[in-house]
Write a protein that holds these residues in place. Structure first.
Motif, short mmCIF file in Angstrom:
data_model
loop_
_atom_site.label_atom_id
_atom_site.label_comp_id
_atom_site.label_asym_id
_atom_site.label_seq_id
_atom_site.Cartn_x
_atom_site.Cartn_y
_atom_site.Cartn_z
N UNK A 101 0.80 -1.22 0.00
CA UNK A 101 0.00 0.00 0.00
C UNK A 101 0.84 1.28 0.00
N UNK A 102 2.15 1.17 0.19
CA UNK A 102 3.02 2.35 0.18
C UNK A 102 3.78 2.51 -1.13
N UNK A 112 0.66 4.25 -5.04
CA UNK A 112 -0.14 3.71 -6.16
C UNK A 112 -1.46 3.14 -5.67
N UNK A 113 -1.41 2.41 -4.53
CA UNK A 113 -2.60 1.76 -4.00
C UNK A 113 -3.73 2.77 -3.80
N UNK A 137 -8.46 -4.23 2.49
CA UNK A 137 -7.83 -3.24 1.63
C UNK A 137 -7.88 -3.54 0.12
N UNK A 138 -7.84 -4.80 -0.32
CA UNK A 138 -7.96 -5.05 -1.77
C UNK A 138 -9.40 -5.01 -2.29
N UNK A 139 -10.38 -4.94 -1.40
CA UNK A 139 -11.80 -5.13 -1.74
C UNK A 139 -12.47 -3.85 -2.24
N UNK A 140 -13.18 -3.97 -3.36
CA UNK A 140 -14.00 -2.90 -3.93
C UNK A 140 -15.37 -3.49 -4.25
#
Length: 165
Positions: A101-102, A112-113, A137-140
Motif C-alpha cells: 500500500x506504500x 499507487x494503492x 484493503x484489496x476489496x471494492x
C-alpha cells in the motif's frame, strides 16, 4: 451460459444466484484497469464473482484449513457471491503481484494503492479499507443500495442500473 440477473429487484428466495459479475461492475472494473494504467499503475483483479462454495472454502482458511483468516463471512454473506465485488493488487514491471500500500511505482509522490482506490471511488466503488471493523484493503464493491440481507432474500440490482455514488 446466460448471466443470472433478474429484471425485478424484488424477487424473493427463489431468485437464482448470479454466476458472474454484474454488468455494471464488469464495465467499471475494466474502466478501473484502464484509468489506472493511464496513471502508470498496472493492476490485476485477483478476485471477482465468487460462488458460495468458494466463499465457504475461503472462510475455512485460518480456521479449519491452513493459512491466515481472509474473510469473516460464509457463502452468501459476501458481495462477491452476488457479482458485486472485486479485489485488486498491483502488478510490478517484472510481473510480480504485490499488495504494497506504500509503493510508488509511477514515482509521482503518491502511493499507487491509494491512487487506484481514488479512481475506484470515482467510478462508484466502495472501498473495504474504509470499513470500521474488518479492513479489507484489496476489496471494492458496488452494492446498489442493497444490503447482504436483501440480497440473501432474493433482491437484485437491475442490470440497467448505473452505479451512482
Amino acid at each position: 451460459m446466460e448471466p443470472q440477473f433478474p429484471d425485478s429487484i424484488n424477487e424473493k428466495e427463489q431468485t437464482p444466484m448470479p454466476t458472474m459479475l454484474h454488468p455494471v461492475v464488469q464495465e467499471k472494473k475494466e474502466e478501473l484497469i484502464d484509468r489506472s494504467s493511464k496513471q502508470g499503475i498496472s493492476i490485476v483483479i485477483t478476485d471477482g464473482y465468487r460462488s458460495k462454495e468458494e466463499q465457504d472454502k475461503l472462510y475455512e482458511k485460518g480456521r479449519t484449513s491452513k493459512g491466515s483468516v481472509v474473510t469473516n463471512v460464509r457463502g452468501g454473506g459476501s458481495y462477491h457471491n452476488y457479482g458485486l465485488a472485486i479485489d485488486f493488487a498491483l502488478k510490478q514491471k517484472n510481473g510480480n503481484i504485490v499488495w504494497d500500500m506504500q509503493r510508488d511505482g509511477n514515482h509521482n509522490g503518491k502511493a499507487d494503492w491509494m491512487e487506484v482506490v481514488s479512481i475506484a471511488k470515482d467510478l462508484g466503488f466502495e472501498w473495504g479499507g474504509d470499513w470500521a471493523s474488518f479492513k479489507d484493503y484489496p476489496h471494492l464493491q458496488m452494492d446498489f443500495g442493497l444490503t447482504i440481507r436483501e440480497l440473501k432474500n432474493g433482491n437484485r440490482p437491475k442490470v440497467n442500473n448505473l452505479a451512482e455514488k
